[in-house]
Enzyme design. Structure first.
Site, short mmCIF file in Angstrom:
data_model
loop_
_atom_site.label_atom_id
_atom_site.label_comp_id
_atom_site.label_asym_id
_atom_site.label_seq_id
_atom_site.Cartn_x
_atom_site.Cartn_y
_atom_site.Cartn_z
N CYS A 77 -50.49 -95.80 2.95
CA CYS A 77 -49.93 -94.73 4.08
C CYS A 77 -48.59 -95.18 4.47
CB CYS A 77 -51.00 -95.09 5.26
SG CYS A 77 -50.87 -93.77 6.36
N GLU A 116 -58.97 -99.86 2.58
CA GLU A 116 -59.23 -101.02 3.19
C GLU A 116 -60.12 -100.68 4.46
OE1 GLU A 116 -56.45 -99.48 3.43
OE2 GLU A 116 -55.64 -99.67 5.41
N HIS A 130 -56.60 -94.85 3.32
CA HIS A 130 -56.80 -96.19 3.57
C HIS A 130 -58.06 -96.91 3.15
CE1 HIS A 130 -53.68 -96.79 6.88
NE2 HIS A 130 -54.08 -95.37 7.00
N1 GLN Z 1 -47.78 -92.04 10.36
C1 GLN Z 1 -47.36 -93.24 10.14
C2 GLN Z 1 -45.86 -93.35 9.54
O1 GLN Z 1 -45.24 -92.48 9.69
C3 GLN Z 1 -48.17 -93.56 8.85
C4 GLN Z 1 -49.84 -93.53 9.35
C5 GLN Z 1 -50.47 -94.77 8.71
O2 GLN Z 1 -50.20 -95.80 8.29
N2 GLN Z 1 -51.63 -94.84 9.11
O3 GLN Z 1 -45.49 -94.40 9.47
#
Ligand code: GLN
Length: 195
Positions: A79, A171, A169
């Site tokens: 992410c 995890e 995710h």
């Molecule tokens: N929206 C977050 C970002 O732009 C990422 C979200 C996440 O890591 N769950 O950094």
């Protein structure tokens, strides 16, 4: 095998939990001296990429991490970690680690309603649960990038050499497929080194 987990902000404890379940030694990377400890791979967790990037800069961690990735150290970004590893971010001038030849779109599913759960195939490893939280997806991938998963036609997991990224995710679920995949990546690099 030992894996460092970047622990400045975000969902790092959950990654440590997945590694513990696999019996893989791990430690938290919080400051420059931590990144000098021997490790075979690094996980960059989810969180807020802009905050994480500022902390990486302030703590003098950005350059050493970029260097070790460039010299072949396996890295797994989830992410926000994907956003930091992407070479480019759509419509943003966001500096990061920028080592992987992909373009990503931040908050690609919308800011408020952007969290959802689904299932999808991950490479040839079969179906895995996928939890998305204000997630990005990959809008462009260079020819050396292997697409590992798509949801609704959008790339949500990919690999380029020693770099693995997921927009979701793993995890936050009990499924260890993606972490196992990363551990296998590391094993292959270690084999090459000793060959
Ligand atoms: N929206 C977050 C970002 O732009 C990422 C979200 C996440 O890591 N769950 O950094």
């Amino acid at each position: 095998m030992t894996i460092g987990v970047l622990a400045l902000q975000g969902a790092f404890i959950e990654h440590e939990g997945s590694l513990d379940k696999l019996g893989i030694e791990n430690f938290e990377v919080r400051k420059k001296s931590d990144i000098l400890k021997p490790h075979d791979g690094l996980i960059i967790p989810g969180g807020e990429s802009t905050v994480m990037c500022r902390l990486l800069n302030d703590l003098d961690l950005l350059d050493p991490i970029r260097e070790e990735i460039k010299t072949g150290m396996p890295v797994f970004g989830t992410c926000a970690g994907l956003i930091l590893l992407a070479e480019r971010i759509e419509n943003e001038e966001e500096p990061g680690i920028n080592t992987m030849h992909i373009e990503a779109k931040r908050n690609a599913y919308g800011r408020q309603l952007g969290s959802f759960e689904t299932h999808g195939n991950f490479g040839s490893e079969g179906e895995v649960p996928m939890v998305f939280i204000r997630a990005p997806y990959i809008t462009k991938a260079s020819e050396n990038v292997e697409v590992l998963a798509k949801v609704d036609g959008k790339i949500v997991a990919a690999r380029e050499g020693n770099e693995l990224v997921t927009a979701f995710h793993p995890e936050l679920t009990d499924d260890l497929t993606v972490h196992k995949y990363f551990v296998d990546m590391i094993k292959k690099v270690k084999l090459k080194k000793t060959a």
